[in-house]
Motif scaffolding. Structure first.
Motif, short mmCIF file in Angstrom:
data_model
loop_
_atom_site.label_atom_id
_atom_site.label_comp_id
_atom_site.label_asym_id
_atom_site.label_seq_id
_atom_site.Cartn_x
_atom_site.Cartn_y
_atom_site.Cartn_z
N LEU A 14 -13.88 -3.56 -0.33
CA LEU A 14 -13.31 -3.39 1.00
C LEU A 14 -11.83 -3.05 0.89
N SER A 15 -11.37 -2.12 1.73
CA SER A 15 -9.97 -1.71 1.74
C SER A 15 -9.41 -1.84 3.15
N ALA A 16 -8.15 -2.24 3.25
CA ALA A 16 -7.48 -2.34 4.55
C ALA A 16 -6.91 -1.01 5.00
N ASP A 17 -6.83 -0.03 4.10
CA ASP A 17 -6.28 1.29 4.41
C ASP A 17 -7.33 2.13 5.15
N PRO A 18 -7.06 2.55 6.38
CA PRO A 18 -8.05 3.31 7.16
C PRO A 18 -8.40 4.67 6.54
N ARG A 19 -7.57 5.20 5.65
CA ARG A 19 -7.87 6.48 4.99
C ARG A 19 -8.85 6.33 3.84
N SER A 20 -9.10 5.11 3.40
CA SER A 20 -9.98 4.86 2.26
C SER A 20 -11.45 4.97 2.66
N PRO A 21 -12.31 5.45 1.76
CA PRO A 21 -13.75 5.48 2.06
C PRO A 21 -14.37 4.07 2.07
N HIS A 22 -13.63 3.08 1.59
CA HIS A 22 -14.12 1.69 1.56
C HIS A 22 -13.63 0.87 2.75
N HIS A 23 -13.05 1.50 3.73
CA HIS A 23 -12.56 0.82 4.93
C HIS A 23 -13.70 0.71 5.95
N VAL A 24 -13.94 -0.52 6.44
CA VAL A 24 -14.96 -0.78 7.47
C VAL A 24 -14.25 -1.43 8.65
N ALA A 25 -14.07 -0.67 9.72
CA ALA A 25 -13.29 -1.14 10.86
C ALA A 25 -13.91 -2.35 11.54
N ALA A 26 -15.23 -2.45 11.57
CA ALA A 26 -15.90 -3.56 12.25
C ALA A 26 -15.56 -4.91 11.60
N ILE A 27 -15.31 -4.92 10.33
CA ILE A 27 -14.97 -6.18 9.64
C ILE A 27 -13.57 -6.65 10.02
N PHE A 28 -12.65 -5.71 10.24
CA PHE A 28 -11.27 -6.09 10.54
C PHE A 28 -11.08 -6.53 11.99
N HIS A 42 -2.62 -13.83 1.02
CA HIS A 42 -2.48 -13.19 2.31
C HIS A 42 -1.99 -11.75 2.20
N ASP A 43 -1.76 -11.27 0.98
CA ASP A 43 -1.19 -9.93 0.79
C ASP A 43 -2.17 -8.94 0.16
N VAL A 44 -3.46 -9.23 0.16
CA VAL A 44 -4.45 -8.36 -0.48
C VAL A 44 -4.75 -7.15 0.41
N GLU A 45 -4.63 -5.96 -0.15
CA GLU A 45 -4.91 -4.71 0.57
C GLU A 45 -6.31 -4.19 0.29
N GLU A 46 -6.85 -4.49 -0.89
CA GLU A 46 -8.17 -3.99 -1.28
C GLU A 46 -8.75 -4.95 -2.30
N TYR A 47 -10.09 -5.10 -2.30
CA TYR A 47 -10.72 -5.95 -3.30
C TYR A 47 -12.07 -5.37 -3.72
N CYS A 48 -12.54 -5.82 -4.88
CA CYS A 48 -13.88 -5.49 -5.37
C CYS A 48 -14.42 -6.75 -6.05
N GLU A 51 -16.36 -5.97 -9.71
CA GLU A 51 -15.46 -5.63 -10.80
C GLU A 51 -14.38 -6.69 -11.01
N GLY A 52 -14.20 -7.59 -10.03
CA GLY A 52 -13.27 -8.71 -10.16
C GLY A 52 -11.81 -8.33 -10.11
N TRP A 53 -11.38 -7.60 -9.07
CA TRP A 53 -9.98 -7.24 -8.93
C TRP A 53 -9.57 -7.19 -7.47
N VAL A 54 -8.26 -7.31 -7.27
CA VAL A 54 -7.64 -7.12 -5.95
C VAL A 54 -6.43 -6.22 -6.14
N LYS A 55 -6.04 -5.52 -5.07
CA LYS A 55 -4.82 -4.72 -5.09
C LYS A 55 -3.85 -5.34 -4.10
N VAL A 56 -2.62 -5.57 -4.59
CA VAL A 56 -1.57 -6.16 -3.77
C VAL A 56 -0.32 -5.29 -3.88
N PRO A 57 0.53 -5.28 -2.84
CA PRO A 57 1.76 -4.48 -2.91
C PRO A 57 2.73 -5.05 -3.95
#
Length: 82
Positions: A14-28, A42-48, A51-57
């Motif tokens: 899942l990604s918080a970026d609306p341009r990403s193909p992994h963004h699902v608006a209904a979840i947000f 509280h700063d996670v932008e994307e996770y999997c 694969e066991g990872w998160v993306k943070v700024p």
């Protein structure tokens, strides 16, 4: 109890970026939390999960397009609804 049945299931990626193909608006429309390595973040932008990872700024650093520069951290990922 009826509120939890109306929430969509959390996806593996899942990604918080609306341009990403992994963004699902209904979840947000609901408040989503991420527990990474046993601590809530509280700063996670994307996770999997698989694969066991998160993306943070990376602080206030921006890339050449003006978006925050992201760091990929590896560990155990547990998304949940608050």
């Amino acid at each position: 109890m009826s509120e939890t049945s109306q929430r969509p299931p959390l996806p593996d990626h899942l990604s918080a970026d609306p341009r990403s193909p992994h963004h699902v608006a209904a979840i947000f429309e609901h408040d989503v939390g991420i527990r990474f390595n046993g601590k809530e973040r509280h700063d996670v932008e994307e996770y999997c999960i698989s694969e066991g990872w998160v993306k943070v700024p990376a602080g206030k650093t921006l890339d050449r397009k003006g978006n925050p520069l992201m760091l990929k951290l590896k560990g155990s990922v547990e998304p949940f609804y608050r």
